[in-house]
Design a protein around this motif. Structure first.
Motif, short mmCIF file in Angstrom:
data_model
loop_
_atom_site.label_atom_id
_atom_site.label_comp_id
_atom_site.label_asym_id
_atom_site.label_seq_id
_atom_site.Cartn_x
_atom_site.Cartn_y
_atom_site.Cartn_z
N LEU A 188 0.82 -1.20 0.00
CA LEU A 188 0.00 0.00 0.00
C LEU A 188 0.87 1.26 0.00
CD1 LEU A 188 -2.83 1.25 0.14
CD2 LEU A 188 -2.67 1.09 2.65
N MET A 189 1.97 1.26 0.81
CA MET A 189 2.88 2.40 0.84
C MET A 189 3.53 2.60 -0.53
SD MET A 189 4.15 4.91 2.50
CE MET A 189 3.65 4.51 4.18
N HIS A 190 3.90 1.47 -1.20
CA HIS A 190 4.52 1.55 -2.52
C HIS A 190 3.57 2.17 -3.54
CE1 HIS A 190 7.03 0.44 -5.92
NE2 HIS A 190 5.98 -0.14 -6.48
N VAL A 191 2.31 1.79 -3.51
CA VAL A 191 1.32 2.33 -4.44
C VAL A 191 1.11 3.81 -4.20
CG1 VAL A 191 -1.11 2.23 -5.14
CG2 VAL A 191 0.17 0.12 -4.76
N ARG A 192 0.97 4.19 -2.94
CA ARG A 192 0.76 5.59 -2.62
C ARG A 192 1.97 6.43 -3.03
NH1 ARG A 192 -2.05 4.86 3.38
NH2 ARG A 192 -4.21 4.61 2.60
N MET A 193 3.19 5.91 -2.80
CA MET A 193 4.39 6.65 -3.18
C MET A 193 4.48 6.83 -4.69
SD MET A 193 6.22 7.82 -0.78
CE MET A 193 6.38 7.68 1.01
N ASP A 194 4.14 5.79 -5.45
CA ASP A 194 4.18 5.90 -6.91
C ASP A 194 3.23 6.98 -7.39
OD1 ASP A 194 6.12 4.07 -7.24
OD2 ASP A 194 4.81 2.39 -7.76
N SER A 228 7.32 9.72 5.59
CA SER A 228 7.35 8.47 4.82
C SER A 228 8.23 8.60 3.58
CB SER A 228 5.92 8.07 4.42
OG SER A 228 5.10 7.92 5.56
N PHE A 229 8.12 9.73 2.89
CA PHE A 229 8.92 9.95 1.69
C PHE A 229 10.41 10.04 2.03
CE2 PHE A 229 10.50 11.90 -2.12
CZ PHE A 229 9.62 11.49 -3.12
N GLN A 230 10.72 10.75 3.13
CA GLN A 230 12.12 10.89 3.56
C GLN A 230 12.69 9.55 3.95
OE1 GLN A 230 13.46 14.24 4.04
NE2 GLN A 230 15.49 13.43 4.48
N ASP A 231 11.94 8.74 4.65
CA ASP A 231 12.44 7.42 5.08
C ASP A 231 12.68 6.49 3.90
OD1 ASP A 231 12.32 8.33 7.65
OD2 ASP A 231 10.39 7.37 8.11
N LYS A 232 11.85 6.59 2.88
CA LYS A 232 11.94 5.64 1.76
C LYS A 232 13.03 6.03 0.75
CE LYS A 232 9.10 3.26 -1.69
NZ LYS A 232 9.50 1.92 -1.21
N TYR A 233 13.13 7.35 0.46
CA TYR A 233 14.02 7.77 -0.62
C TYR A 233 15.21 8.63 -0.15
CZ TYR A 233 10.17 6.18 -3.54
OH TYR A 233 9.21 5.43 -4.12
N GLY A 234 15.22 8.98 1.13
CA GLY A 234 16.34 9.76 1.63
C GLY A 234 16.34 11.21 1.19
#
Length: 602
Positions: free
Chosen positions: A530-536, A568-574
């Motif tokens: 779900l997090m992957h879909v929202r991030m995309d 969430s964005f900072q944690d995933k992509y830095g």
């Protein structure tokens, strides 16, 4: 920007260096370790040069290219030589308070001795006792040899003698005698400065002999005179020569020997030894070649009642004294008093009265001069103190200004350095974000290309009988495709409160089966999916040139709050969403990823 920053830093450093650069002194090439001593010796030989030398000392002090205590100490010696004892003692005490003297106790001991002698000359006995205490404390605190206490005990004895405390005076003299003998024994073993140690003992013998003479203890005085004579015989072998610079000057030796002859003659006269008195009186007459020695002869002649013989001697001394620039001086006054005594001794009362009147006028004049000199000295002290106070205030202001400029320069350098580091860091972060965004776009396109290729492969497969496991797998794949449709077409992930149970219900499968399908195909659980879909979806919105607000993007992507989206964005992509948008919209190199993908999938 970097070049301008570097130039600014260099300019600030140069400005700071210019501010703190000391001005070159025109006296820098004049002063050295020997110049002060050389000039002072010239003043000793030519007293008229004292004022010029004091002017040089003030220049040295203002330029600051000589140790302060040396300048003040030399200044005090000159004042002492001129008879300006108030100025001398003030200069000595000022040198004693200098930090260099406090760090070197041996200098403090020598300065205390000078201060004590000056106060004794002014007959300020309380000050003498004060600084003898300072001297003794300094010696004890620094564990110097006990022989260094000789001067302190010597002057304490003289003070007690002035107060009439004979018992205390005798104790101090005995202690001084013990220390002086101990010092002489040590000097004899070392082989140098023997004359100085002997001269200390001779001074001590003179004081003790005078005390015994005043108390009519002639036998004791005779014994002390024997000691005096013994020291003089040894001192006679230590006359100063070029090969013996630590010896005794011949003039001083003759003066001390004249004192010995005078006291020997007087003692033998008191003891009734006529022959011995005659012998020492003859020696005294042979030494009467200078005013000081002639005064010793006159003193003996007056004490022995030979008034007629004393008259020509005193007349010659007075004439020599009056040949000076100032005929009224302490020596002339003293000789006039002795001359009046001689005239009275031969019953020439008129001449005695005339000389006595002249002596009285001299004493009054000298007293007025002394009072005026003290007033002038105090005025000079106050003027000097005021000048030094103003100079100190100016130096403090200048020092404060320099410190302020230095602090401001350091702050400017710090700000420029921080700005430069921030710029470099910002550039490196932008470059990193561009690279990261490029990698993310390439990965997304790679995943999409792989998914499309797999779908095409599935469509090209021919129909064939399927086993039970293959049928089951196909059903699971169909369920996953339906999940993808719900997410990407119906956008059910936009609901921030979307639960896995609701999704399973829409797909018609159990919660456990849904988690198993996602884990089998994507190797992740439902939360990560779900997090992957929202991030995309959020990244698609960020890549649009419309510059949508982040609050709107966070709501459309189903994060609920902007804070949750940021974290969430900072944690995933830095990187932050804003940094990603800036990197994507300003990076022309992202188009290169398409060619790479085509090559990989060809």
């Amino acid at each position: 920007m970097t070049r301008n920053t570097a130039f600014l830093l260099l300019a600030l450093l140069v400005a700071t260096a210019c501010v703190h650069r000391s001005k070159p002194s025109r006296l820098a090439d004049i002063y050295n370790s020997d110049s002060l001593l050389t000039l002072y010796r010239q003043v000793q030989m030519h007293p008229e040069l004292a004022d010029s030398f004091l002017h040089y000392l003030n220049q040295f002090r203002n330029q600051g290219n000589a140790p302060y205590y040396k300048l003040v100490w030399t200044e005090a010696n000159i004042y002492d030589q001129q008879g300006k004892y108030n100025l001398a003692t003030r200069a000595y005490t000022s040198a004693l308070q200098d930090d260099s003297v406090k760090q070197n106790p041996r200098l403090a001991v020598n300065l205390c001795n000078c201060i004590i002698k000056s106060f004794w000359t002014m007959h300020k006995l309380d000050s003498v006792m004060k600084y003898t205490g300072v001297l003794l404390k300094t010696i004890d605190d620094n564990r110097f040899p006990q022989t260094a206490k000789f001067d302190a005990y010597f002057y304490i004895a003289k003070v007690y003698e002035s107060y009439g405390d004979t018992l205390q005076s005798k104790e101090m003299l005995d202690e001084a005698q013990r220390l002086a003998v101990e010092l002489l024994d040590r000097r004899r073993k070392e082989g140098h400065y023997i004359a100085r140690a002997l001269y200390q003992l001779i001074d001590l013998c003179n004081l003790r002999l005078d005390c015994a003479w005043e108390r009519n203890r002639y036998s004791e005085a005779n014994g002390l005179a024997d000691q005096f004579q013994g020291y003089m015989e040894e001192l006679d072998t230590l006359v100063m020569t070029p090969n013996r610079p630590d010896g005794i000057p011949e003039a001083i030796l003759r003066q001390q020997y004249s004192i010995l002859c005078m006291k020997r003659a007087l003692i033998y006269r008191a003891l009734g030894c006529k022959e011995e008195e005659k012998e020492w009186a003859g020696r005294l007459k042979q030494l009467a070649d200078s005013p000081d020695n002639a005064e010793h002869l006159a003193t003996y002649l007056l004490a022995s009642g030979q008034y007629a013989s004393a008259l020509p001697v005193l007349t010659d001394i007075l004439a020599q004294s009056r040949r000076n620039n100032d005929s009224i001086n302490p020596t002339s006054a003293h000789i006039s008093q002795m001359l009046a005594q001689a005239y009275a001794g031969i019953a020439d009362w008129r001449q005695a009265y005339t000389v006595q009147e002249e002596y009285t006028r001299m004493v009054d004049t000298l007293l007025q001069r002394r009072q005026k000199s003290e007033l002038l000295e105090m005025a000079e002290i106050n003027h000097t103190y005021e000048q030094r106070r103003k100079i100190q205030e100016q130096e403090n202001v200048i020092g404060h200004q320099r410190t302020t400029i230095l602090v401001l320069a350091l702050m400017a350098i710090t700000v420029c350095s921080v700005a430069y580091i921030s710029i470099c860091y910002s550039r490196s972060m932008k470059k990193r974000n561009r690279i990261m965004a490029q990698q993310i776009k390439q990965m997304q396109k790679l995943q999409k290309a792989i998914t499309d290729r797999l779908a095409a492969v599935d469509g090209e497969r021919k129909e064939a009988p399927l086993s039970v496991d293959e049928v089951k797998g196909k059903n699971r794949r169909t369920t996953f495709n339906e999940l993808e449709r719900l997410m990407k077409e119906e956008l059910i992930f936009q609901n921030p409160k979307l639960k896995v149970a609701d999704v399973a219900k829409q797909l018609g499968v159990s919660l456990k089966e849904l988690n198993s399908i996602i884990n089998e195909i994507l190797q992740m659980n439902y939360i990560n999916y779900l997090m992957h879909v929202r991030m995309d979806y959020a990244m698609q919105l960020l890549e649009q040139p419309d510059n949508l607000k982040l609050e709107y993007i966070s709501q459309q992507a189903g994060f609920g709050t902007l804070r949750h989206f940021y974290r969430s964005f900072q944690d995933k992509y830095g990187m932050t969403p804003t940094a990603y948008r800036h990197a994507v919209l300003n990076n022309t190199d992202l188009q290169e990823g398409e060619g790479v993908l085509k090559d990989l999938l060809a």
